[in-house]
Design an enzyme around this catalytic site. Structure first.
Site, PDB file in Angstrom:
ATOM      1  N   ARG A  69       0.843  -1.194   0.000  1.00  0.00           N
ATOM      2  CA  ARG A  69       0.000   0.000   0.000  1.00  0.00           C
ATOM      3  C   ARG A  69       0.881   1.248   0.000  1.00  0.00           C
ATOM      4  NH1 ARG A  69      -1.861   0.827   4.328  1.00  0.00           N
ATOM      5  NH2 ARG A  69      -1.123  -0.977   5.483  1.00  0.00           N
ATOM      6  N   TYR A 197      -1.809  -3.522  -6.603  1.00  0.00           N
ATOM      7  CA  TYR A 197      -1.558  -4.167  -5.311  1.00  0.00           C
ATOM      8  C   TYR A 197      -2.821  -4.246  -4.443  1.00  0.00           C
ATOM      9  CZ  TYR A 197      -0.226  -5.120  -0.595  1.00  0.00           C
ATOM     10  OH  TYR A 197      -0.192  -5.683   0.652  1.00  0.00           O
ATOM     11  N   LYS A 206      -9.626  -2.536   2.008  1.00  0.00           N
ATOM     12  CA  LYS A 206      -9.349  -1.387   2.870  1.00  0.00           C
ATOM     13  C   LYS A 206     -10.152  -0.156   2.453  1.00  0.00           C
ATOM     14  CE  LYS A 206      -6.931  -3.813   5.461  1.00  0.00           C
ATOM     15  NZ  LYS A 206      -5.559  -4.158   5.570  1.00  0.00           N
ATOM     16  N   HIS A 226      -9.972  -2.502  11.851  1.00  0.00           N
ATOM     17  CA  HIS A 226      -8.864  -3.317  11.324  1.00  0.00           C
ATOM     18  C   HIS A 226      -8.560  -4.418  12.344  1.00  0.00           C
ATOM     19  CE1 HIS A 226      -4.483  -3.382   9.594  1.00  0.00           C
ATOM     20  NE2 HIS A 226      -5.265  -4.254   8.981  1.00  0.00           N
ATOM     21  N   SER A 248      -0.872  -3.392  10.313  1.00  0.00           N
ATOM     22  CA  SER A 248      -0.532  -4.302   9.220  1.00  0.00           C
ATOM     23  C   SER A 248       0.762  -5.063   9.506  1.00  0.00           C
ATOM     24  CB  SER A 248      -0.372  -3.498   7.934  1.00  0.00           C
ATOM     25  OG  SER A 248      -1.555  -2.774   7.678  1.00  0.00           O
ATOM     26  N   CYS A 250       1.382  -7.204  11.810  1.00  0.00           N
ATOM     27  CA  CYS A 250       1.717  -7.275  13.236  1.00  0.00           C
ATOM     28  C   CYS A 250       1.040  -8.456  13.924  1.00  0.00           C
ATOM     29  CB  CYS A 250       1.371  -5.971  13.939  1.00  0.00           C
ATOM     30  SG  CYS A 250       2.483  -4.633  13.481  1.00  0.00           S
ATOM     31  N   ASP A 275      -8.767  -9.889   9.448  1.00  0.00           N
ATOM     32  CA  ASP A 275      -8.278  -8.546   9.102  1.00  0.00           C
ATOM     33  C   ASP A 275      -9.271  -7.428   9.398  1.00  0.00           C
ATOM     34  OD1 ASP A 275      -6.009  -7.070   7.964  1.00  0.00           O
ATOM     35  OD2 ASP A 275      -7.314  -6.619   6.269  1.00  0.00           O
ATOM     36  N   ARG A 366       2.344 -12.144  -0.600  1.00  0.00           N
ATOM     37  CA  ARG A 366       1.064 -12.529   0.025  1.00  0.00           C
ATOM     38  C   ARG A 366       0.417 -13.677  -0.718  1.00  0.00           C
ATOM     39  NH1 ARG A 366      -1.390  -8.787   4.082  1.00  0.00           N
ATOM     40  NH2 ARG A 366       0.232  -7.262   4.472  1.00  0.00           N
TER      41      ARG A 366
HETATM   42  P1  GTP Z   1      -1.988  -7.616   7.590  1.00  0.00           P
HETATM   43  O1  GTP Z   1      -2.503  -8.688   6.681  1.00  0.00           O
HETATM   44  O2  GTP Z   1      -0.940  -6.764   6.933  1.00  0.00           O
HETATM   45  O3  GTP Z   1      -3.059  -6.779   8.195  1.00  0.00           O
HETATM   46  O4  GTP Z   1      -1.126  -8.343   8.744  1.00  0.00           O
HETATM   47  P2  GTP Z   1      -1.458  -9.221  10.043  1.00  0.00           P
HETATM   48  O5  GTP Z   1      -1.691  -8.338  11.212  1.00  0.00           O
HETATM   49  O6  GTP Z   1      -2.498 -10.240   9.736  1.00  0.00           O
HETATM   50  O7  GTP Z   1      -0.046  -9.932  10.314  1.00  0.00           O
HETATM   51  P3  GTP Z   1       0.406 -11.462  10.203  1.00  0.00           P
HETATM   52  O8  GTP Z   1      -0.322 -12.342  11.175  1.00  0.00           O
HETATM   53  O9  GTP Z   1       0.366 -11.864   8.792  1.00  0.00           O
HETATM   54  O10 GTP Z   1       1.927 -11.378  10.708  1.00  0.00           O
HETATM   55  C1  GTP Z   1       2.880 -10.581  10.100  1.00  0.00           C
HETATM   56  C2  GTP Z   1       4.277 -10.971  10.526  1.00  0.00           C
HETATM   57  O11 GTP Z   1       4.390 -10.960  11.947  1.00  0.00           O
HETATM   58  C3  GTP Z   1       4.660 -12.365  10.055  1.00  0.00           C
HETATM   59  O12 GTP Z   1       5.947 -12.334   9.511  1.00  0.00           O
HETATM   60  C4  GTP Z   1       4.626 -13.190  11.305  1.00  0.00           C
HETATM   61  O13 GTP Z   1       5.513 -14.257  11.272  1.00  0.00           O
HETATM   62  C5  GTP Z   1       4.930 -12.182  12.421  1.00  0.00           C
HETATM   63  N1  GTP Z   1       4.243 -12.572  13.690  1.00  0.00           N
HETATM   64  C6  GTP Z   1       2.943 -12.875  13.841  1.00  0.00           C
HETATM   65  N2  GTP Z   1       2.651 -13.227  15.105  1.00  0.00           N
HETATM   66  C7  GTP Z   1       3.815 -13.143  15.794  1.00  0.00           C
HETATM   67  C8  GTP Z   1       4.178 -13.393  17.156  1.00  0.00           C
HETATM   68  O14 GTP Z   1       3.373 -13.780  18.007  1.00  0.00           O
HETATM   69  N3  GTP Z   1       5.495 -13.170  17.482  1.00  0.00           N
HETATM   70  C9  GTP Z   1       6.413 -12.756  16.572  1.00  0.00           C
HETATM   71  N4  GTP Z   1       7.653 -12.565  16.981  1.00  0.00           N
HETATM   72  N5  GTP Z   1       6.098 -12.529  15.264  1.00  0.00           N
HETATM   73  C10 GTP Z   1       4.835 -12.713  14.884  1.00  0.00           C
HETATM   74  C1  SPV Z   2      -2.732  -4.529   5.366  1.00  0.00           C
HETATM   75  O1  SPV Z   2      -1.796  -3.907   4.818  1.00  0.00           O
HETATM   76  O2  SPV Z   2      -3.175  -4.210   6.482  1.00  0.00           O
HETATM   77  C2  SPV Z   2      -3.337  -5.699   4.692  1.00  0.00           C
HETATM   78  C3  SPV Z   2      -3.000  -5.938   3.299  1.00  0.00           C
HETATM   79  O3  SPV Z   2      -4.163  -6.389   5.275  1.00  0.00           O
HETATM   80  S1  SPV Z   2      -3.857  -4.840   2.248  1.00  0.00           S
HETATM   81  O4  SPV Z   2      -5.105  -5.490   1.840  1.00  0.00           O
HETATM   82  O5  SPV Z   2      -3.018  -4.623   1.098  1.00  0.00           O
HETATM   83  O6  SPV Z   2      -4.162  -3.613   2.917  1.00  0.00           O
HETATM   84 MN    MN Z   3      -4.629  -5.570   7.271  1.00  0.00          MN
END
Ligand code: GTP
Ligand code: SPV
Ligand code: MN
Length: 586
Positions: A69, A197, A206, A226, A248, A250, A275, A366
């Protein structure tokens, strides 16, 4: 189709400006999907993967400058600048139409224009909303078919109504210099050009489900957040629903699909969403959450059997991968999938990869996968009335300051905790990674109106919920002096969820601290997990100096919102200062 007159008129009007060679109305069928896939395989937009191991899976390599984004190119176009607020980029609607309208002129020449009707939310839910995206990208169409309820089902629900969110998307020439993601919330309209993207181009996600929906939610009295949604089943079989807002990349997807370690295997996490949540006050006086999406657009790097076995099991069929690496056997690969990378990888840009040369998969690579393929999907994930939320969890990526978990004292204090959030930036948005920024409720890139009004709306919602959820804050990312994570995270996060569950049930040991209730050092279930000496104390420590600095940073952020900041947020900020000053005095 005279019954959709308003939609037809808009489609004609858009076609007269963008001048596509063909117009295709999407019905959302499997046959249509296959035809689109085959077309993209022919022209190289998609690459087939190993169909024995990954049936129905394809790889898309995006333009290298179009991988995340672009928040600096994202605008809220309200008639009054104050309504967008100081944290959003703003453009005057007429000026935006003039400037960006030019880029749409003839932008679909030589291309097919797809009309994509979609539903955000389960088909039978009173909380679902209709959108129509017009796009010249077949990649967007196939992704929208996974991420939303697309085609016939949406058109049927639309009927003769002209009430739908209009989204116009064109790839344009993919140049960042001519890329804009514009939102006109007053007109329920989105214009996006110059990017293919996910968050920039899949307009249901979003743009509609957060930026436009947050605006509609304030008008109609609900929240678009979110936020993941989970059901936590305890050993007695009772399921308690929670929503968690992290910025995002996290950890939302990972927490949404958590698998508990053996010692806590009586606990099970059911996935409702990963999400976005739309939260309404239900007829029962509880906060009810629906997942407006039908699929997951997940971060690939870090996804492994160890971290997220549910997701790994979900993404071996019917998946569109974007910007991952490929093995010589045609299998998708990304950093963290296996401890050591296989030989002969081709990187996300299609070049041979050698170890030590940087990442093989893009850090924001992704996959797009239907939610129903997830083994932990909740039997209630499509309940029309949503699931009742007992706890809201805010969280960020903080190397210091924020403890592993704490609970707010009240709804108002909880809203302040969300408003005061900060997190280190990730690869999900273009720009520097690892910079701490204020990110209230993980919504700084997604709130479609003035953030101060948004806080006021949250406070107001609390008054209207007879049984408001308890509000918590978590941080999986605190590090030691060497920069190593102090907390193992992933499946072990169930230990924190268990404490949250206990607190919701009026149990769970906690100490009253300046920032809220923090678990006592023996409060978390630690059976089967041994941390290095002192780690738990550090994870739960409230550092007086760090919090004084944090309080000051919060103050600077609230000052930016001063014109409309609710007095309750100032009061909570003052009370935090008073409680902190007592801490440093002792
Ligand atoms: P968006 O789709 O962007 O909104 O992201 P999200 O919040 O769903 O994040 P996601 O669960 O995909 O995690 C993103 C990154 O954080 C990945 O590389 C994970 O491996 C890492 N991660 C997730 N949970 C943990 C955790 O409990 N500890 C650590 N150290 N890393 C984590
Ligand atoms: C984020 O960036 O928080 C995502 C991926 O979940 S996107 O749909 O590109 O915003
Ligand atoms: Mn997201």
């Amino acid at each position: 189709m005279p019954q959709h007159r308003a939609l037809e008129q808009w489609v004609d009007q858009v076609a007269s400006i963008t001048r596509p060679d063909r117009i295709h109305w999407c019905d959302g069928s499997e046959e249509e999907y296959q035809v689109l896939i085959e077309g993209m395989l022919r022209d190289g937009t998609l690459i087939g993967l190993n169909h024995q191991r990954y049936p129905g899976c394809y790889l898309h390599r995006s333009h290298p400058s179009d991988v995340a984004r672009t928040e600096h190119l994202t605008f809220i176009c309200t008639s009054r600048k104050e309504d967008a607020g100081p944290t959003n980029n703003w453009m005057e609607p007429k000026e935006a139409r003039a400037q960006v309208g030019k880029l749409f002129e003839g932008s679909m020449k030589g291309r097919t224009m797809f009309v994509v009707p979609y539903l955000m939310g389960p088909a039978g839910s009173p909380y679902s909303k209709i959108g129509v995206e017009i796009t010249d990208s077949p990649y967007v169409v196939v992704n929208m078919r996974i991420m939303t309820r697309m085609g016939k089902v949406a058109l049927e629900r639309l009927g003769e109504s002209d009430s739908f969110v209009r989204g116009l998307h064109s790839l344009g020439d993919l140049s960042p210099d001519r890329r804009f993601i514009l939102h006109f919330p007053e007109e329920r309209l989105i214009w996006s050009i110059g990017s293919g993207y996910g968050g920039n181009a899949l307009l249901g996600k979003k743009c509609h489900a957060l930026r436009i929906a947050s605006w509609i939610g304030r008008e109609e009295g609900w929240l678009a957040e979110h936020t993941l949604i989970i059901g936590v089943e305890d050993p007695s079989g009772q399921v308690t629903y929670m929503a968690a807002a992290f910025p995002s990349a996290c950890g939302k997807t990972n927490l949404a699909m958590l698998v508990a370690p053996l010692q806590l295997s009586g606990y099970k996490v059911w996935t409702v969403g990963d999400d976005i949540a739309w939260l309404h006050v239900g007829p029962d006086g509880r906060l009810r959450a629906i997942n407006p999406e039908a699929g997951f657009f997940g971060v690939a790097p870090g996804t492994s059997v160890k971290t997220n076995s549910n997701m790994l099991a979900a993404i071996d069929r019917n998946v569109i991968f974007t910007n991952v690496a490929v093995t010589p056997d045609g299998e998708p690969w990304w950093e963290g999938k296996d401890p050591t990378p296989p030989n002969g990888l081709v990187d996300w840009q299609g070049n041979p990869w050698t170890p030590g040369e940087g990442a093989a998969a893009h850090p924001n690579s992704r996959f797009t996968v239907p939610a129903r393929q997830c083994p932990s999907i909740s039997p209630h994930w499509e309940d029309p009335e949503g699931v009742p939320i007992s706890a809201i969890i805010f969280g960020g990526r903080r190397a210091r300051v924020a403890p592993l978990v704490y609970q707010s004292y009240s709804w108002q204090h909880g809203v302040f905790v969300g408003a005061g959030m900060a997190s280190e930036t990730t690869a999900a948005q273009s720009g520097a990674v690892g910079v701490t920024r204020r990110d209230p409720m993980a919504m700084i890139p997604f709130c479609g109106y003035n953030m101060a009004d948004y806080f006021a709306h949250w406070l107001d919602m609390g008054q209207r919920i007879a049984h408001p959820p308890a509000i918590f804050h978590v941080n999986w990312f605190r590090t030691d002096t060497q920069g190593r994570f102090l907390w193992p995270g992933f499946g072990e996060n169930i230990r924190v969820l268990k404490w949250i569950l206990e607190r919701v049930q009026g149990q769970g040991k906690a100490a009253e601290t300046p920032i809220g209730f923090v678990p006592t050092s023996d409060a978390l279930e630690m059976d089967g997990l041994s941390l290095p000496a002192g780690a738990m104390d550090e994870l739960l420590r409230i550092d007086a100096d760090a919090w004084a600095a944090e309080h000051a940073e919060q103050g600077l952020f609230f000052d930016r919102l001063a014109a409309r900041l609710p007095v309750q947020i100032r009061q909570e900020h003052d009370m935090l200062r008073q409680r902190l000053s007592r801490l440093s005095a002792t």
